[in-house]
Design an enzyme around this catalytic site. Sequence first.
Site, PDB file in Angstrom:
ATOM      1  N   ARG A 113       0.844  -1.291  -0.030  1.00  0.00           N
ATOM      2  CA  ARG A 113      -0.062  -0.040  -0.035  1.00  0.00           C
ATOM      3  C   ARG A 113       0.881   1.257  -0.131  1.00  0.00           C
ATOM      4  O   ARG A 113       0.640   2.240  -0.697  1.00  0.00           O
ATOM      5  CB  ARG A 113      -0.859  -0.091   1.199  1.00  0.00           C
ATOM      6  CG  ARG A 113      -1.765   1.154   1.376  1.00  0.00           C
ATOM      7  CD  ARG A 113      -3.083   1.007   2.287  1.00  0.00           C
ATOM      8  NE  ARG A 113      -3.954   1.998   2.380  1.00  0.00           N
ATOM      9  CZ  ARG A 113      -3.730   3.156   3.562  1.00  0.00           C
ATOM     10  NH1 ARG A 113      -2.770   3.047   4.336  1.00  0.00           N
ATOM     11  NH2 ARG A 113      -4.777   4.049   3.465  1.00  0.00           N
ATOM     12  N   HIS A 122       0.564   4.227  -2.757  1.00  0.00           N
ATOM     13  CA  HIS A 122       0.103   5.602  -2.287  1.00  0.00           C
ATOM     14  C   HIS A 122       1.359   6.741  -2.812  1.00  0.00           C
ATOM     15  O   HIS A 122       0.901   7.749  -2.862  1.00  0.00           O
ATOM     16  CB  HIS A 122       0.037   5.722  -0.927  1.00  0.00           C
ATOM     17  CG  HIS A 122      -1.257   5.316  -0.376  1.00  0.00           C
ATOM     18  ND1 HIS A 122      -2.097   5.926   0.529  1.00  0.00           N
ATOM     19  CD2 HIS A 122      -2.564   4.239  -1.051  1.00  0.00           C
ATOM     20  CE1 HIS A 122      -3.540   5.174   0.757  1.00  0.00           C
ATOM     21  NE2 HIS A 122      -3.437   4.440  -0.212  1.00  0.00           N
ATOM     22  N   ASN A 162      -3.187   8.782   4.723  1.00  0.00           N
ATOM     23  CA  ASN A 162      -2.125   8.152   5.262  1.00  0.00           C
ATOM     24  C   ASN A 162      -1.942   8.453   6.671  1.00  0.00           C
ATOM     25  O   ASN A 162      -1.318   7.553   7.220  1.00  0.00           O
ATOM     26  CB  ASN A 162      -0.780   8.979   4.305  1.00  0.00           C
ATOM     27  CG  ASN A 162      -0.912   8.593   3.102  1.00  0.00           C
ATOM     28  OD1 ASN A 162      -1.233   7.542   2.333  1.00  0.00           O
ATOM     29  ND2 ASN A 162      -0.321   9.446   2.306  1.00  0.00           N
ATOM     30  N   HIS A 213      -5.948  -6.213  -2.387  1.00  0.00           N
ATOM     31  CA  HIS A 213      -6.877  -6.388  -0.970  1.00  0.00           C
ATOM     32  C   HIS A 213      -7.003  -7.718  -0.597  1.00  0.00           C
ATOM     33  O   HIS A 213      -7.974  -7.970   0.317  1.00  0.00           O
ATOM     34  CB  HIS A 213      -8.243  -5.767  -1.301  1.00  0.00           C
ATOM     35  CG  HIS A 213      -8.188  -4.221  -1.263  1.00  0.00           C
ATOM     36  ND1 HIS A 213      -9.051  -3.119  -1.625  1.00  0.00           N
ATOM     37  CD2 HIS A 213      -6.883  -3.336  -1.062  1.00  0.00           C
ATOM     38  CE1 HIS A 213      -8.750  -1.826  -1.610  1.00  0.00           C
ATOM     39  NE2 HIS A 213      -7.671  -1.881  -1.362  1.00  0.00           N
TER      40      HIS A 213
END
Length: 335
Positions: A70, A74, A102, A201
């Site tokens: 992740r 990001h 975040n 996910h």
Amino acid sequence: MAHKLFSYSAFLFLLGLYLFPIVSPFPSAYNQQLDYRFYDRSCPSLSNMVKYGVWSAYKNDTRIAASLLRLHFHDCFVNGCDASILLDDTEDFKGEKNAPPNRNSARGYEVIDNIKADVERFCPSTVSCADILTLAAREAVVLAGGPMWPVLLGRRDGITASQQAANEQLPSPIEPLQNITAKFTSKGLDLKDVVVLSGAHTIGFAQCFTFKRRLFNFQGSGKPDPTLDASALSTLQSMCPSIDSSNTNLAPLDSSSSNRFDNMYYTNLVNNIGLLESDEALMRDPKTAAMVNSYSTNSFLFWNDFPTSMAKLGTLGVLTGNNGQIRNKCGSVNL
């Protein structure tokens, strides 16, 4: 110690490269200034050092695999893969670390910092934090049981970060699929990449506040999301009761195998037990639903497509050549 641990392996690795040059299944046209063998001479043990650093963290916290994946997403999604997400706030700018998507959510910074410290010890001022983060994301997937893929290298680190950009560019778990797709296409990704990268996910957890409205007040109806399986709804309501103190509780993104990288995420969507609104939205569009169904029944297809989408993600907005810098520490720009 690290040099002794890795020198022999590095020798074998370099010998293998000499005898069996890498032939990548991925197009090299992503960025002509990146190279799979960028550090072969300047830091030949890099891959082993990253692998060891991720493994050291993973053996104590399996959740870190999803966190590193992740973190990489990001980073790349906000103005490119330039390690800007790793920069600490300063008096001159508010960076991405404390942007709402975040803050108290993104994890794994210390893993990258530790790997960077080891790399600097043996290859000073040579390897970017952006490349370390990209490699770490790949190793995290592999450790969780996912596919391996070659990583183009040669990124340089950005010298600034933008909280506003993180707020505007990162997809939200409650955004409509149309908005999320628009954000992907603005980066040069496509609808298939939306579905494939959502498959990340299959590992990790989400805080209750990111999906709680599905459980109690979906779209202001005062009722749960009618598409959510009744048994899953009951389980989630017990994990995330309708009180503010439960907002930071964690629920698995993939209730079937939260620590194993597989295609069960898609099976969950087919069975109406996906966790996030943005996940379940994939089943409400005919094009994305067809892809979800394909991945749910064909794990090999997902295994093949995920590396391709990750390779595309990893080359978004990269800095190369004389652009950016090689940070000495990932949390701050060089003076």
